[in-house]
Enzyme design. Structure first.
Site, PDB file in Angstrom:
ATOM      1  CB  VAL A   1      27.325  -6.328  14.596  1.00  0.00           C
ATOM      2  CG1 VAL A   1      28.703  -6.765  14.131  1.00  0.00           C
ATOM      3  CG2 VAL A   1      27.402  -4.970  15.279  1.00  0.00           C
TER       4      VAL A   1
ATOM      5  CD  GLU B   1      24.479  -1.430   3.491  1.00  0.00           C
ATOM      6  OE1 GLU B   1      25.088  -1.635   2.440  1.00  0.00           O
ATOM      7  OE2 GLU B   1      23.706  -2.268   4.008  1.00  0.00           O
TER       8      GLU B   1
ATOM      9  CB  ALA C   1      13.854  -6.526   1.438  1.00  0.00           C
ATOM     10  CB  THR C   2      11.409  -9.814   5.078  1.00  0.00           C
ATOM     11  OG1 THR C   2      11.593  -8.502   5.605  1.00  0.00           O
ATOM     12  CG2 THR C   2      11.532 -10.833   6.194  1.00  0.00           C
TER      13      THR C   2
ATOM     14  CD  GLU D   1      15.851 -10.911  -3.056  1.00  0.00           C
ATOM     15  OE1 GLU D   1      16.307 -10.361  -2.046  1.00  0.00           O
ATOM     16  OE2 GLU D   1      16.530 -11.156  -4.070  1.00  0.00           O
TER      17      GLU D   1
END
Lengths: 208, 208, 208, 208
Positions: free
Chosen positions: C47, C140, C152-153, C155
């Site tokens: 969350v 999402e 992505a981690t 970045e």
């Protein structure tokens, strides 16, 4: 003290609770795998909340520098047994282990608290490995039957409500409930040997 | 050997895997709580399945009495790092700990396996407390980057499919993928200092 | 808004994340039990933290009354696949399910973000049962390969460090790493059929 | 029937147990977050073991084709309450939910079994999403107090030992223990209002 600092101090206690929970829970499985009766039925643990720590330090006049030595239950593990007799067995197992050392013991079974509270308490020294090396800390172990735990849960809620000022009629009802629990535990103990036998015979069968 | 006996033999190895997983996972939290960069990204563990143990004993001609000494990976823990440089850090941390002892190390980073396999392996001695007293056993630790782990997962599936008889065109593709991973890990290492700095500055800020 | 109120608002989103994590993780087991290749490799969820929600509302000028409709990623679930082709499979599975409804989809695989970010995003409507009755909320879903997730981690850490003001030489390195990842994913895709075959043949064998 | 087929049949039941455990456990947190008394204290679940299924089918003459309809407790969830009054509350909550449908209910509180067994049972229809689409299955919910659960645990061990042929003196002790538990539950109910009040007043305070 800032929340960040609290977290950093309590972090090794979190680890101690996790390790001990894993160790005692695994004992249940180990007894089962070996077809033996497990003296432990359930395990739970917690690190004391910051507000409870502050409340205790104030009540007992503990200065901040002595928190880790004087507040002995920063890390707490509760072991639930089926029968009263199992409590002694668990305490004896703990005394023998090489990965923890007993600092002190309190027997609230033979010395029932005035409120009716019954449990067996041990304070242990236990070492965890932190990112700055090994750290030896204290952990409180509470050993009790399901029935004792049931009563203690209820009593805790009521103490919290009345904040040490419980009306006599509520205290009396709690005391009666405590008596009912003692007689239930005795009734149960009378079938314990039957259950132990059950486990032993199934063990022998599987070892043939 | 019966399933019951297998379970009883592997039971302490289950405990070792659980304890080590808890310990290494807690390190991640500890670094985070202290606002420091964690060299460990992910931890997982498993006890070798009975069928894999039997297969290995047959392949390496290990007699049943020597299983616990010769099959060094009955208990296995895998540690995933973000960057290649973190692998050394993790190995150094393990060597310093007082609750485990290094038996041997194998560096498949400097000595890449012919298949393309890269990882850092350590065999440790680790003591667990059983219901019959303390037991010292062996655990294999595999330390690798996410990219190396990704490749190893794929390679394992293909090895399993072809059972040691991989067609040349598949082996060649795997080898190319291994090259792509090496260059990815190097590319990533070039931004590592940036990330370490990021962590350090946020730590300093919170310590002001 | 007080912390107590935040908790109470976010409580159903916690439940949604837990339920969806259980559901997608079980799919992995279901494929395995049925000896079929699983398009899902790993699942995680979270969350959004209160500070991230506030930051997003400020940045996008979202008034407090529209938080639950406009901040679409209060609940987020990330699904990691082995191969790029699996991403479509997972999206198709989600579209068919009767316990969730797709609100919108964004394809950052065909439309790579300028930063190099690649992923498949879906916004779902999902209903949880609260103590005040059913509540329909948004979740999402991010679907990506292990390699995309790895990038992505990294970045994310760097964006956090430079707060939207990344120096060109760092951005360039990230972009090169992104290229390395694309070529790795393609290399891997070329062995995917081999692995799918492996799974299918083992399935057929077990169904004989 | 082969073990592989069993696993495949029971797989959706595993999912149902996981989902329902998550849902009921989250209710505890939801009550707490909203500063309200939770009628649920603890939740656990299990899928029936293959040997227990076979034993039940043999005992009740259930043919294999009717297993999923006739063995109503393939999936089982147990809900533990602090007080007897909470059992009705939980049953009412379940009846109102939109994600499950009640097939039947059995009240062993008003109709105590001869053995002394007391509990509230509900059979529910619950739909899980499998990789082949939605599947509606049956789940048994058992609702009881901690004290009833304590007794049932002991009774189960003894039934298992004597395999339906319990000696009169053991049966008598169990029956006495059951009486002790009824009086304990009544004693406890007499303090329930006190505890409910405690929760309500703390809730009102936090809502000011």
């Amino acid at each position: 003290m800032e929340i960040q600092l609290w977290r950093s101090i309590l972090c090794p206690y979190e680890l101690a609770v996790k390790e001990l929970t894993v160790k005692f829970e695994h004992m249940i499985e180990e007894y089962r795998e070996n077809d033996r009766y497990s003296p432990i039925e359930q395990v739970s643990g917690r690190v004391k909340s910051v507000s409870s720590i502050l409340e205790k330090m104030q009540r007992k006049h503990i200065p901040i520098e002595q928190m880790e030595t004087e507040v002995e239950d920063l890390a707490g593990v509760r072991i639930i047994c089926q029968f009263e007799e199992d409590i002694d067995t668990v305490a004896a197992i703990i005394r023998k282990r090489t990965d923890m050392e007993v600092k002190s013991e309190k027997n609230y079974l033979t010395h029932i608290k005035q409120s009716g509270y019954r449990s067996y308490h041990m304070i242990l020294y236990y070492t965890v490995e932190t990112i700055d090396g090994p750290k030896r800390l204290q952990v409180e172990i509470q050993i009790r039957t399901m029935a004792m735990n049931f009563w203690a849960t209820i009593e805790h809620s009521l103490q919290y409500k009345y904040k040490g000022d419980m009306p006599p009629h509520v205290a009396e009802r709690l005391s009666k409930a405590s008596d009912a629990i003692i007689s239930l535990d005795h009734e149960m103990s009378s079938v314990r040997n039957e259950i132990m036998d059950a486990q032993n015979s199934s063990q022998m069968q599987s070892n043939l």
